[in-house]
Motif scaffolding. Structure first.
Motif, short mmCIF file in Angstrom:
data_model
loop_
_atom_site.label_atom_id
_atom_site.label_comp_id
_atom_site.label_asym_id
_atom_site.label_seq_id
_atom_site.Cartn_x
_atom_site.Cartn_y
_atom_site.Cartn_z
N THR A 11 20.63 67.19 47.72
CA THR A 11 21.83 67.82 47.20
C THR A 11 22.13 69.12 47.94
OG1 THR A 11 22.93 68.43 45.11
CG2 THR A 11 20.63 69.15 45.40
N PHE A 12 23.36 69.60 47.80
CA PHE A 12 23.82 70.79 48.54
C PHE A 12 24.36 71.84 47.56
CE2 PHE A 12 23.91 67.23 51.37
CZ PHE A 12 23.49 67.73 52.60
N LYS A 13 24.06 73.10 47.85
CA LYS A 13 24.46 74.20 46.97
C LYS A 13 25.92 74.59 47.22
CE LYS A 13 22.80 78.33 47.78
NZ LYS A 13 21.81 79.43 47.89
N PHE A 14 26.66 74.83 46.13
CA PHE A 14 28.05 75.26 46.23
C PHE A 14 28.12 76.78 46.31
CE2 PHE A 14 28.39 71.43 43.30
CZ PHE A 14 28.59 70.54 44.35
N LYS A 15 29.20 77.28 46.92
CA LYS A 15 29.40 78.73 47.01
C LYS A 15 29.63 79.34 45.63
CE LYS A 15 31.51 78.21 51.58
NZ LYS A 15 32.80 78.30 52.35
N ASP A 16 30.43 78.63 44.83
CA ASP A 16 30.70 79.04 43.45
C ASP A 16 31.24 77.82 42.71
OD1 ASP A 16 33.51 78.85 44.08
OD2 ASP A 16 33.40 80.90 44.88
N ALA A 17 31.55 77.96 41.44
CA ALA A 17 31.99 76.83 40.62
C ALA A 17 33.29 76.23 41.15
CB ALA A 17 32.14 77.27 39.17
N ASP A 18 34.21 77.09 41.58
CA ASP A 18 35.49 76.59 42.08
C ASP A 18 35.31 75.79 43.38
OD1 ASP A 18 36.92 77.64 40.00
OD2 ASP A 18 37.37 79.53 41.04
N LEU A 23 35.47 70.51 46.14
CA LEU A 23 34.83 69.42 46.89
C LEU A 23 34.95 68.10 46.15
CD1 LEU A 23 31.54 71.11 48.20
CD2 LEU A 23 33.63 70.65 49.48
N PHE A 24 34.75 68.12 44.86
CA PHE A 24 34.83 66.88 44.08
C PHE A 24 36.26 66.35 44.00
CE2 PHE A 24 30.50 67.59 42.66
CZ PHE A 24 30.04 66.30 42.44
N ARG A 25 37.24 67.24 44.07
CA ARG A 25 38.64 66.79 44.07
C ARG A 25 39.09 66.35 45.45
NH1 ARG A 25 39.45 71.45 40.62
NH2 ARG A 25 40.26 72.60 42.45
N GLY A 26 38.27 66.59 46.47
CA GLY A 26 38.64 66.21 47.83
C GLY A 26 39.60 67.17 48.48
N GLU A 27 39.71 68.37 47.94
CA GLU A 27 40.65 69.36 48.48
C GLU A 27 40.05 70.14 49.65
OE1 GLU A 27 42.77 70.17 44.13
OE2 GLU A 27 41.62 71.77 45.12
N GLU A 28 38.76 70.05 49.82
CA GLU A 28 38.07 70.81 50.85
C GLU A 28 36.92 69.95 51.38
OE1 GLU A 28 35.47 74.94 51.06
OE2 GLU A 28 37.21 74.84 49.71
N PHE A 29 36.68 70.03 52.69
CA PHE A 29 35.55 69.27 53.26
C PHE A 29 34.24 70.00 53.01
CE2 PHE A 29 32.50 68.58 56.68
CZ PHE A 29 32.31 67.21 56.57
N GLY A 30 33.23 69.22 52.69
CA GLY A 30 31.90 69.79 52.52
C GLY A 30 30.95 68.73 52.01
N TYR A 31 29.72 69.11 51.81
CA TYR A 31 28.69 68.16 51.39
C TYR A 31 28.30 68.43 49.94
CZ TYR A 31 28.52 67.28 56.36
OH TYR A 31 28.86 66.97 57.66
#
Length: 370
Positions: A11-18, A23-31
């Motif tokens: 798993t990968f750590k998020f910068k913050d909750a938003d 990422l889950f909404r597909g609005e931004e690329f990331g892991y």
């Protein structure tokens, strides 16, 4: 870095909750989670996609996981598939014994025979699937003509390119829609990984396949992806040596008094020699042959060869010998095996990159007992 690092993480750590929500909404690329994407895996996927001239690729836990992903993505209950009768044995069993339970019917044909393929189409045919050269008889299918035929009827063409690798053959360039590999074989090349991959021609298809992959799992892990990516770095020079050795051994076997017949695409005696020369850049590293003494002679050869190892699989740097009817294709019914030309006396060689004189000497030690 010169070499992409191994991101051995689930798993990968998020910068913050938003950030996580975006990422889950597909609005931004990331892991997010390695089943859904991982930098090490993606680096390998992109390398294979580029070699195959595709848009993107999806790494799988095995070649059969790639087969499963293809048919889950492309078929539904009531659909029909046309499949070559010379494919990997478990692929035949998957279609005839497993996918059939979910209302998808398969017709197995000789895809090297265009008339036979044409007569197999139905109004509900969604996929034409084949390996070329075929496994293990090395029959060759015309990718361009089959693709034209399928597309005129609204069907997708999927080519298992395991035997050739993108160094020798690029099905997408020839008109196919999707390419898959057992990366266990030539792409990795060192017999120390089990993996598969599906290469998509468009980003739209990639997104469709990725969603299904995320649901069913069956993804490659980061360490195996790293090993495959490393193996790919020597793919071209390995394929050159595989082809060089295989052609020399095929010529040797064709002249041997105890050998009934040899199948190798770059032998002039091969029934699809001209198509092979047109469609591929080399004959590959696999040879099949039949001994005049049949199965018992084949057993004697396999039990007495030197240098060669008696084992299934193919595409590694080491040379292997095996008996398709009782090993790789034993899950097929005898009727289907014979229809595909897989006789009890057929022997398959995976030609490695050892010294060719050593390999011929090793075969000769076994052939003395045939």
């Amino acid at each position: 870095p010169v070499v992409p690092p191994i991101y051995q993480t689930s798993t990968f750590k998020f910068k913050d909750a938003d950030h996580g929500a975006r990422l889950f909404r597909g609005e931004e690329f990331g892991y997010i989670y390695t089943r859904m994407g991982n930098p090490t895996i993606e680096a390998m996927e992109d390398a294979v996609a580029e070699l195959e001239q595709g848009a993107k690729a999806i790494g799988c836990a095995s070649g059969m996981a790639a087969v499963n992903l293809v048919f889950l993505a492309l078929t539904s209950q009531g659909d029909h598939v046309i499949c070559s009768n010379t494919v990997y044995g478990p692929t035949t069993s998957y279609l005839s014994q497993l996918l059939s339970r979910f209302g998808v019917e398969t017709t197995f044909v000789d895809t090297s025979n265009l008339e036979e393929v044409e007569s197999a189409f139905r109004s509900n045919t969604k996929v034409v699937f084949f390996e070329t050269p075929g496994n293990p008889t090395l029959s060759v299918t015309d990718i361009q003509k089959i693709s034209e035929m399928a597309h005129s009827r609204g069907a997708k063409v999927v080519v298992d390119n395991t035997f050739m690798s993108p160094i020798l053959q690029q099905p997408l360039v020839l008109g196919a829609d999707i390419v898959m590999h057992s990366m266990t074989k030539f792409l990795n090349g060192h017999a120390d990984v089990v993996a598969g991959i599906v290469v998509l021609k468009t980003l739209e298809e990639y997104q469709q396949f990725r969603k299904i992959s995320n649901l069913v799992g069956g993804v490659i892990d980061p360490f195996n992806a790293f090993l495959v990516h490393r193996g790919i770095k020597t793919l071209e020079i390995r394929m050159q040596k595989h082809c060089e050795n295989a052609l020399a051994i095929a010529k040797y076997l064709e002249e041997h008094p105890k050998v009934e017949r040899v199948w190798y695409p770059f032998l002039p005696s091969h029934p699809h020699y001209e198509l092979s020369k047109k469609q591929t850049k080399g004959g590959g590293g696999v040879i099949s042959f039949e001994l005049k003494g049949g199965l018992e002679s084949g057993k004697m050869v396999m039990n007495n060869v030197r240098v060669w190892q008696l084992a299934v699989s193919l595409g590694g740097v080491e040379s292997l010998i095996q008996h398709p009817a009782s090993m790789t294709h034993s899950s097929m019914s005898k009727e289907l095996r014979l229809q595909a030309g897989i006789t009890d006396g057929l022997v398959r060689l995976s030609v490695g990159i050892e010294d060719v004189d050593d390999l011929i000497w090793g075969l000769e030690q076994g052939l003395k007992f045939a």
